[in-house]
Design a protein around this motif. Structure first.
Motif, PDB file in Angstrom:
ATOM      1  N   THR A 119       0.859  -1.173   0.000  1.00 62.23           N
ATOM      2  CA  THR A 119       0.000   0.000   0.000  1.00 62.23           C
ATOM      3  C   THR A 119       0.899   1.227   0.000  1.00 62.23           C
ATOM      4  N   HIS A 120       0.314   2.393   0.152  1.00 61.04           N
ATOM      5  CA  HIS A 120       1.101   3.620   0.211  1.00 61.04           C
ATOM      6  C   HIS A 120       2.098   3.534   1.358  1.00 61.04           C
ATOM      7  N   TYR A 121       3.280   4.102   1.151  1.00 53.46           N
ATOM      8  CA  TYR A 121       4.349   3.948   2.149  1.00 53.46           C
ATOM      9  C   TYR A 121       3.940   4.424   3.537  1.00 53.46           C
ATOM     10  N   SER A 122       3.055   5.407   3.611  1.00 51.68           N
ATOM     11  CA  SER A 122       2.651   5.927   4.922  1.00 51.68           C
ATOM     12  C   SER A 122       1.705   4.996   5.662  1.00 51.68           C
ATOM     13  N   LEU A 123       1.203   3.958   4.985  1.00 46.48           N
ATOM     14  CA  LEU A 123       0.211   3.053   5.580  1.00 46.48           C
ATOM     15  C   LEU A 123       0.735   1.633   5.766  1.00 46.48           C
TER      16      LEU A 123
END
Length: 338
Positions: free
Chosen positions: A136-140
């Protein structure tokens, strides 16, 4: 056989997560419909559905006339769950829970399910990522691992394919995933035509890192350098002379060398070597190709020359890295907002 694609949206959908891959697939459907008789097995049917008929996007613009979540998916369907701008708040809403409940029972045995960016959180809530590789997105990344403890959440992947489930890092990587899906359904030629229409310099494969070699050193606006880079990218195995590239760029060889260093931040030779190594990584995933054959296909004079250049960019020898590359073939990466 036609492919039914169902984009699943929830309120405050991140518009680029939806519009990017949707436009890529729409273009593919348009181009496929123009194919001569006998080539119609690439038909793509697009649907945009949601638990509500109208919703607002991350930009505050409303989307209307959305289809209802289908009670039963047609054979060979592809479900794409898009991401949201504020997943913590957005996925606490009843509309998101409706999607989760739908995901638990709607997919059939032949249904493929994909997610863009934070849409993976909805797949996790539905249990679709249990025991699977995903991203998923790196922040998640950490949040997804908590939401799906038995999943193998991979970092630095553009998208990951594990059986019938595909997850992507989101934002523009949704386009990379869409191009991959187009190739799977309708062939590489159609995917390449869509990529050209999107003005994507080079498709990124799933196992490419966030900063793909095909996209690196192109964050500039000089047309002559872009023309030379386009020529190299179209045929990196070719033994391009400086004069040939300068001709493509419509400048002198000396001027091209100077422009490359100034605008791309790399030499002409080093740029071509990077693309050859990137292509070699793709070919090494095919265990039927020897290292010598890979060297030949990527334009190196010998396997020894290939290994010498490879070691400048990779930490392991080609033979040692083959297993890891092949294993990552089904993966794809987590970048950030690339």
């Amino acid at each position: 056989m036609s492919l039914s694609v169902w984009f699943v949206l929830t309120p405050n959908v991140l518009l680029l997560d939806y519009a990017g891959p949707a436009e890529a697939l729409r273009m593919a459907a348009e181009l496929a419909s123009e194919a001569p008789d006998g080539e119609g097995n690439a038909a793509i049917l697009l649907h945009s559905c949601a638990p509500v008929a109208r919703l607002r996007t991350s930009l505050g613009v409303g989307l209307g006339e959305l289809e209802a979540l289908p009670a039963r998916l047609p054979p060979q369907s592809l479900v794409i769950v898009t991401g949201n701008a504020c997943e913590v708040e957005d996925y606490a809403r009843p509309e998101a829970q409706t999607v989760v409940d739908w995901l638990r029972h709607a997919p059939q045995a032949d249904t493929r399910v994909a997610s863009i960016c934070s849409g993976a959180m909805l797949l996790a809530a539905a249990g679709l990522l249990d025991g699977r590789r995903c991203t998923t997105h790196y922040s998640l990344i950490d949040a997804l691992q908590q939401a799906a403890p038995s999943a193998r959440v991979e970092e630095n992947r553009l998208f990951v394919e594990d059986g019938p489930v595909l997850t992507s890092a989101g934002i523009t990587t949704g386009i990379d995933l869409a191009l991959y899906l187009i190739e799977r359904h309708a062939g590489a030629e159609l995917a390449a035509r869509v990529a050209r229409r999107l003005v994507v310099y080079q498709r990124r494969g799933g196992n490419e890192p966030q900063l793909s070699p095909w996209l690196a050193h192109r964050n500039h606006l000089h047309p002559a350098v872009h023309r030379a880079q386009d020529a190299i990218a179209q045929d990196p195995a070719r033994s391009w002379s400086l004069a040939e590239l300068a001709g493509r760029a419509h400048v002198s060889g000396r001027h091209l060398t100077r422009l490359f260093a100034e605008h791309a931040g790399i030499s002409v030779v080093a740029y071509q070597q990077r693309l050859r190594i990137a292509r070699a990584r793709e070919l090494l995933a095919d265990r039927q190709l020897s290292v010598e054959r890979v060297a030949d296909l990527t334009g190196f004079a010998s396997a020894r020359d290939f290994r010498r250049v490879w070691q400048r960019y990779e930490s392991v020898a080609p033979s040692a890295g083959r297993a890891a590359i092949a294993g990552g073939r089904k993966s794809a990466a987590q970048p950030g907002e690339t």
